[in-house]
Design a protein around this motif. Sequence first.
Motif, mmCIF file in Angstrom:
data_model
loop_
_atom_site.group_PDB
_atom_site.id
_atom_site.type_symbol
_atom_site.label_atom_id
_atom_site.label_comp_id
_atom_site.label_asym_id
_atom_site.label_seq_id
_atom_site.Cartn_x
_atom_site.Cartn_y
_atom_site.Cartn_z
ATOM 1 N N TRP A 11 0.636 -1.207 0.036
ATOM 2 C CA TRP A 11 -0.010 -0.043 0.051
ATOM 3 C C TRP A 11 0.837 1.332 -0.002
ATOM 4 N N SER A 12 0.226 2.399 -0.095
ATOM 5 C CA SER A 12 0.735 3.723 0.216
ATOM 6 C C SER A 12 -0.080 4.457 1.095
ATOM 7 N N ALA A 13 0.299 5.013 2.052
ATOM 8 C CA ALA A 13 -0.493 5.820 2.995
ATOM 9 C C ALA A 13 -1.318 6.998 2.289
ATOM 10 N N VAL A 14 -1.178 7.463 1.095
ATOM 11 C CA VAL A 14 -1.773 8.381 0.561
ATOM 12 C C VAL A 14 -2.993 8.001 -0.119
ATOM 13 N N CYS A 15 -3.289 6.601 -0.470
ATOM 14 C CA CYS A 15 -4.128 6.060 -1.386
ATOM 15 C C CYS A 15 -5.410 5.836 -0.429
ATOM 16 N N PRO A 16 -6.501 6.113 -0.757
ATOM 17 C CA PRO A 16 -7.782 5.888 0.062
ATOM 18 C C PRO A 16 -8.269 4.649 -0.260
ATOM 19 N N TRP A 17 -8.055 3.959 -1.487
ATOM 20 C CA TRP A 17 -8.243 2.387 -1.627
ATOM 21 C C TRP A 17 -7.583 1.655 -0.744
ATOM 22 N N ALA A 18 -6.135 1.796 -0.717
ATOM 23 C CA ALA A 18 -5.172 1.121 0.181
ATOM 24 C C ALA A 18 -5.476 1.373 1.722
ATOM 25 N N HIS A 19 -5.903 2.448 2.127
ATOM 26 C CA HIS A 19 -5.891 2.624 3.393
ATOM 27 C C HIS A 19 -7.065 2.128 4.144
ATOM 28 N N ARG A 20 -8.293 1.902 3.239
ATOM 29 C CA ARG A 20 -9.655 1.382 3.878
ATOM 30 C C ARG A 20 -8.856 -0.221 4.135
ATOM 31 N N SER A 21 -8.173 -0.807 3.309
ATOM 32 C CA SER A 21 -7.762 -2.053 3.745
ATOM 33 C C SER A 21 -6.939 -2.272 4.865
#
Length: 332
Positions: free
Chosen positions: A48-58
């Motif tokens: 993930w990257s902390a900037v990405c909302p799709w990744a953040h929710r995971s």
Amino acid sequence: MKNPENNPISTEIKEDGSFNRQTNRFITPFGNKEGDLPVEKGRYRLLWSAVCPWAHRSVIVRKVLGLEDVISLGTASPMRPKLPHVDWEFSLDDGNLDPILKIRYMSEIYLKTDPTYQGRPTVPVIVDIKEKKVVNNDYFKLTNYLENDWKPYHKDNAPELYPESLRQEISNLNDVIFNEVNNGVYKCGFAQSQEAYEEAYDVLFTRLDKLEEHLGERRFLFGDFITDSDVRLYATLIRFDVAYYSAFKTNRNRIVDFHHLWGYLRDLYQTPGFGDTTDFHAIKVHYHLSNHIGSNDHKGENILPKGPDLSGLLSDHGRQALSKHKSKFLII
């Protein structure tokens, strides 16, 4: 409008200038059926990257459910080098390599999995550590897999984020949140015609107005408890004032200007797994210093915004008073 040659989303812009996000290439589900990905502790790595909302929710769901020791986490930098295509880089790690997969760029693992892959190397993505290959980058369903198929590894007393009794209603709402809010801000920011931008802008704020009204009577989207829908809405709301309001021209209102949405956001931010996985510095670096639509060749004169003031996120939200409300979600 024609796209610049260095624009990584050029193939995702329609003739009318509107943004049409690419589909996911690796969508094999987790489960126990033949052909499913096996659910196995220690086998997978979530990139993930902390900037990405799709990744953040995971990452939020991974932490809320206690899966940190079950699925490892690899973190890419908020800055994205152009090589010549914009990529994700593991420059936060020693030697600029992910310590487990030994890759420098996200595209490496995608191309190792499928040498013909031509899409953007997206996050979040689940990699099979044994095979060193991508097995799933279906950001839309990934949290649901973690909530359901990974249940044998949930911590004791883990919350039910996707309860079976509400599953269809949650899924229906998730579709609305995705199209009109999560992806809605990108439809504004990536639009390449005035008409496409204004259409997306109107849809976005019409939905935010409805959510504001709804959350005036309920603590969370489905009443007294947090669900997968709240995780998905949070990932966009928490980035809104910091990034989307200015960078994506979603500037009718800030979230702090909505009485109920602002209280709701503070409530979630103060919940373990939400605020402690939110990296505002990374978000601001990505959206304001790197041109993630085209190249990110920023120069020294680029300045990182000092604001907005985020201290209010820790203020008393008072939303416990709404916890007695048990009604279901009916505003779709």
